[in-house]
Design an enzyme around this catalytic site. Structure first.
Site, mmCIF file in Angstrom:
data_model
loop_
_atom_site.group_PDB
_atom_site.id
_atom_site.type_symbol
_atom_site.label_atom_id
_atom_site.label_comp_id
_atom_site.label_asym_id
_atom_site.label_seq_id
_atom_site.Cartn_x
_atom_site.Cartn_y
_atom_site.Cartn_z
ATOM 1 N N GLY A 9 10.521 -6.267 9.492
ATOM 2 C CA GLY A 9 10.084 -6.195 10.884
ATOM 3 C C GLY A 9 9.803 -7.588 11.414
ATOM 4 N N PHE A 10 8.769 -8.208 10.857
ATOM 5 C CA PHE A 10 8.388 -9.589 11.209
ATOM 6 C C PHE A 10 8.043 -9.703 12.683
ATOM 7 C CE2 PHE A 10 11.945 -9.684 8.034
ATOM 8 C CZ PHE A 10 11.136 -9.782 6.926
ATOM 9 N N GLY A 12 7.926 -3.066 4.619
ATOM 10 C CA GLY A 12 8.010 -3.974 3.481
ATOM 11 C C GLY A 12 6.652 -4.380 2.959
ATOM 12 N N ALA A 67 -3.237 -2.777 7.398
ATOM 13 C CA ALA A 67 -4.048 -2.425 6.227
ATOM 14 C C ALA A 67 -5.464 -2.047 6.645
ATOM 15 C CB ALA A 67 -4.076 -3.579 5.231
ATOM 16 N N ILE A 109 -8.637 -6.997 -1.344
ATOM 17 C CA ILE A 109 -7.198 -6.842 -1.544
ATOM 18 C C ILE A 109 -6.977 -5.483 -2.205
ATOM 19 C CG2 ILE A 109 -5.161 -7.744 -2.737
ATOM 20 C CD1 ILE A 109 -6.179 -9.551 -0.440
ATOM 21 N N ASN A 140 -3.948 -3.818 -3.047
ATOM 22 C CA ASN A 140 -2.923 -3.807 -4.092
ATOM 23 C C ASN A 140 -2.425 -5.233 -4.347
ATOM 24 O OD1 ASN A 140 -0.871 -3.339 -5.879
ATOM 25 N ND2 ASN A 140 0.396 -2.130 -4.475
ATOM 26 N N GLY A 165 -0.421 -10.007 6.073
ATOM 27 C CA GLY A 165 1.030 -10.070 6.282
ATOM 28 C C GLY A 165 1.495 -11.346 6.946
ATOM 29 N N GLU A 166 0.613 -12.028 7.653
ATOM 30 C CA GLU A 166 1.060 -13.162 8.451
ATOM 31 C C GLU A 166 0.502 -14.503 7.992
ATOM 32 O OE1 GLU A 166 1.750 -11.629 12.726
ATOM 33 O OE2 GLU A 166 0.370 -10.224 11.809
#
Ligand code: FES
Ligand code: FES
Lengths: 758, 159
Positions: free
Chosen positions: A241-242, A469, A512, A649, A651, A724-725
């Site tokens: 996606g991003f 992802g 998340a 965190i 996972n 993610g970023e």
């Protein structure tokens, strides 16, 4: 129980777990939207504009219509009225397509050919002749005809001002004044921007990879004038996606119209080059930074002005000054951003949209200042570190920046660095070490979910979540298993369908935090029901006990002293079958109806930089070794170390991949990626993934990732910050700083290529 | 045109436009959607399959040219429930994120080992560089191949 920290002793949260969808992904069974079986589809092929500005006078369609198998050709003359114009990524007006004869940018959709086969549709599309009335386009910064617009504070962006930055800068004993540039970039997820539309009476089903199931559903419903209940979006897996699949694009409504006209499902698989102009991208930016400091390194003034490109009708912008103003303690701050309108498609979200382009100049400037002062770059950050937001004095929910620097520096071997630029060599290679701060705001949105638990100890959670992802399926399974005392394998996760309870789009690293907190709340509701029934029962080992003292563990309700009642007994007290809850979670600071609004496709977000109680960011430190060949100036980045502190965190296995992938994006952004623009015609030149450079396997060396432990009790109940970023944010500057250290050459424009060092 | 394709040991009779690529034949006419389209012009590797045991790009191969020649796709790697060692290693090492490049990476990885190119990490990196991964799973792909290589049976007719 709502406010305990995310991790519990013996629980699943924090334990590495292979992806529960891993098997589907390695056997080819994972269904991306274009893989969904469709009965007798017709095929669409897009015709895109060959000019960047002007009008369409007419189209010659005879030759195209004569291609055997052609069913229909949509263009503004025959379908222009059937669709309301789409909104841009910021929810405001953007460029149009078939609604009018207007051409806003090169590569705009101007016709959609529909045929019995992909081959026929493609052949016919190449036979469509468009007559244009072309005007001279303005391509980018400094092109004649662009219009600059100074931005004002709005709901999503602010331009912090504090003290008197200009006066403080003028009086500062040490000054750094520099300009920087970042390039146009395209997400280029490996999956193409496909769309398949299927009508069943009044009901429309859209198979399209998306990061926002409910956003896409609501957008297409509005465009086509349909009831929300009649539009369903399906995206069980998205091939990356991003940010590129975050906002709806204009293609979807036209494919729906095409399917209605030919009375068959219609499938679109656009080409790679079309993806450059029918979707969004990261716009090029320019920056002016002024830092004033004491000889000791303490900052006295920070001024950051930015310019960003957008399309003519849209003022979409990222305004990363919201972030840069908050990085370091500084008494005088001035920020300002302008959008520069050009004849281009509208940009949109791309991995760390504000932070990637805006932290690059700040973190290079800090490195330049450190060099000027003769202070180690890490120490300069330490001198200016702060536990309170420099803009408004709020506390950070947690800020472990210097812990990240120290952990990464140790692993990287920063102590071996000779501060003198150009001083470190290995044969013909000049060696440079660079570092930079990374950060990302911790965002969380409202979310809803349905959760069931059977007496046999099988749980099922359903929500319209997104697997792009990030490991989202596994994330849900781990949290539910953790909270219900089950094995991860006992949890079935269903997502990727807008018929399921809505959650926010997967963007801004909120996923998340948003989805795990609603899942945990659903689990707590089930625990509470079971506990209450157990203590209220006339018989049973927990009769009369305190329900708050009962927990779910190892398929049992467990009380103080380890007394256990099997799950089957506890569940059957309430239900003869499964127990099911539907739960909504509205994070602190959002309107009470924020969850209800999700059902209208309206999303709100608690943003880490703009909370009333605390400022919430994840922090990191990124280090990289760069080697520049003495003769050829070839640039390599053989190793990097990144340390991040992002709260709980869930996972570590998938988180490691996210961080590492982000850091690779950073290397790519610094040394590889840029969309080249032909300024005369405002056209992207390298619109394929051989000429748009992204790293291949042989470009990537050692990419170490360090998890710096952090417990954050204020950011949200589970203590989760998004990850993610943040992986990309600091790497651009780290690479540029390493190039300076290797060569003594300060390159302030990305990407850094051989020709910059000749 | 009428033709028969042999995919994963099974014959498929098809009637195709002669311009149909092997990739589109697999995905849109046979229903084997494991092989992915990432560019349709030979740049990304997502469509990698084995033709007579060698890796080829299905998007650059016309279906009509592979009649009677055995093709293996990602769907043909596992033996029933038992995953191919390379598939298992990809899961263990988390050698993917979105998974879209994965079918192509797996087919290349298996071929890379059979070609004798998995001798060391640098060789793996080099011979896996025709398969792009936008998610950046490269270091884990290398680790997975390093692990799986010794567990793979020496090459027979089929992988
Ligand atoms: S789809 Fe065949 S190489 Fe990209
Ligand atoms: S896993 Fe997403 S492209 Fe490789």
């Amino acid at each position: 129980m709502a406010d305990d920290a995310g991790r519990r002793p013996g629980g699943h949260i924090g334990q590495p777990h292979v992806r529960i969808d891993g098997r589907a992904k390695v056997t080819g069974q994972a269904r991306y939207p274009a893989d969904e079986p469709t009965t007798n589809p017709a095929w669409a092929y897009l015709v895109i504009s060959a000019i960047a500005r002007g009008r369409i006078r007419g189209m010659q369609l005879e030759a195209a219509r004569a291609v055997p198998g052609v069913l229909d050709i949509l263009n503004h003359a025959n379908v222009g009225q059937e669709v309301k114009s789409p909104m841009g990524p910021d929810g405001k007006p953007t460029t149009t397509t078939l609604e009018s004869d207007r051409v806003w940018h090169d590569g705009q959709i101007v016709a959609v050919v529909v045929a019995d086969s992909f081959e026929a549709a493609r052949e016919a599309a190449y036979k469509v002749v468009v007559d244009y009335e072309a005007e001279t386009p303005s391509a980018t910064f400094d092109s004649p005809g662009v219009q600059a617009e100074a931005l004002k504070t709005d709901a999503t962006h602010s331009y912090p001002l504090k003290g008197d930055a200009a006066a403080a800068f003028a009086a500062a004993p040490v000054k750094l004044d520099a300009r920087y540039e970042t390039p146009t970039q395209h997400h280029n997820p490996l999956e193409l921007f496909t769309t398949t539309c299927v009508w069943d009476g009044p009901k429309l089903t859209i198979y399209e990879p998306t990061q926002s199931m409910w956003g896409l559903k609501a957008a297409v419903a509005r465009q086509l004038g349909l009831d929300l209940v009649n539009v369903r979006t399906v995206s069980r897996f998205a091939g990356g996606g991003f940010g590129g699949k975050g906002a709806p694009t204009s293609r979807t409504a036209w494919i729906a119209v095409a399917a209605r006209r030919v009375k068959r499902p219609v499938k679109l698989v656009p080409t790679r080059d079309q993806g450059f102009t029918i979707a969004t991208y990261r716009a090029e930016t320019q920056h002016h930074i002024q830092l004033g400091a004491e000889r000791s390194g303490r900052l006295l003034a920070l001024s950051h002005e930015g310019w960003e490109i957008s399309s003519r009708p849209s003022s979409y912008n990222v305004s990363g000054t919201t972030t840069t103003a908050r990085m370091y303690a500084c008494p005088n701050i001035a920020t300002k951003v302008s959008v520069v309108h050009a004849d281009r498609n509208t940009p949109g979200f791309m991995r760390a949209p504000p932070d990637t382009p805006y932290m690059f100049p700040l973190e290079c400037a800090m490195d330049e200042l450190a060099h000027e002062l003769g202070i180690d770059p890490i120490e300069l950050r330490r001198i200016n570190d702060t536990q309170t937001d420099p803009v408004d004095g709020k506390p950070y929910s947690s800020r472990s920046l210097m812990k990240c620097f120290d952990a990464a520096a140790a692993k990287f071997g920063w102590a071996r660095r000779n501060p003198q630029p150009g001083s470190m060599r290995d044969g013909d290679w000049l060696v440079g070490y660079g570092c930079a701060t990374s950060c990302y705001p911790s965002n969380i949105g409202p979310a809803t979910a349905r959760l069931s638990l059977t007496p046999q100890g099988k749980a099922a959670i359903q929500l319209a979540g997104h697997e792009i992802g990030t490991g989202a399926y596994t994330l849900m399974a781990i949290v539910v298993a953790d909270r219900l005392g089950l094995a991860v394998e006992d949890v079935q996760v269903t997502m990727g369908d807008s018929d399921l309870p809505p959650v926010p789009g997967a963007g801004g690293s909120n996923n998340a935090a948003s989805t795990t907190n609603v899942a945990a709340k659903a689990c707590e509701e089930i625990r509470h029901k079971l506990a209450l029934a157990a203590v209220q029962a006339g018989a049973g080992i927990f009769a009369g006990a305190d329900p708050a003292g009962l927990k779910l563990a190892d398929r049992a309700l467990v009380g103080p002293g380890g007394r256990r009642e099997p799950l089957a007994t506890a569940v059957s007290r309430i239900s003869s079958g499964a127990i099911e809850v539907h739960v909504e979670n509205v994070p602190q600071g959002l309107a009470p109806d924020a969850a209800a609004a999700l059902y209208q496709g309206k999303m709100s977000m608690s943003r880490g930089a703009e909370r009333k109680d605390v400022t919430a960011f994840a922090f990191g430190a990124q280090f990289v070794e760069v080697r520049v060949h003495r003769r050829t100036c070839e640039i390599r980045a053989p190793r990097a170390v990144s340390a991040f502190a992002a709260g709980t965190i869930v996972n570590p296995l998938a988180a490691h991949s996210q961080y590492q992938g982000g850091a690779i994006w950073g290397i790519s952004s610094a040394l590889h990626e840029a969309t080249e623009i032909d300024r005369r015609v405002a056209r992207y030149v390298n619109d394929n993934i051989a000429d748009y450079l992204i790293p291949v396997n042989a470009d990537i060396g050692e990419m170490d990732v360090i998890f710096v432990p952090e417990e954050d009790h204020r950011v949200n109940p589970l203590g989760i910050k998004g990850i993610g970023e943040i992986g990309i944010v600091g790497m651009n500057a780290a690479v540029a700083n390493a190039v300076f250290h290797a060569t003594g050459r300060r390159i302030r424009k990305l990407p850094i290529r051989i020709e910059d060092l000749l | 045109m009428e033709l028969t394709l042999n995919i994963n040991g099974r014959d498929h009779r098809l009637s195709l436009d002669p311009r149909t690529t092997l990739l589109d034949a697999l995905r849109d006419h046979i229903g084997l959607t494991g092989s992915k389209k990432g560019c349709d012009q030979g740049q990304c590797g997502a469509c990698t399959v084995h033709l007579e045991g060698r890796r080829v790009l299905a998007c650059l191969t016309l279906a009509a040219t592979v009649q009677g020649r055995p093709v293996t796709t990602v769907e043909g790697l596992a033996h029933g429930e038992a995953l191919h060692p390379m598939q298992a290693a990809f899961i263990t090492h988390d050698a993917f994120q979105c998974g879209y490049c994965t079918p192509g990476q797996l087919m290349s990885a298996v071929a890379c080992v059979h070609e004798g190119h998995a001798r060391n990490d640098d060789a793996i990196r080099e011979y896996m560089s025709g398969n792009l991964c936008r998610c950046g799973a490269y270091p884990k792909i290398v680790a997975a191949i390093r692990d799986a290589a010794p567990q793979m049976a020496p090459k027979t007719g089929r992988v």
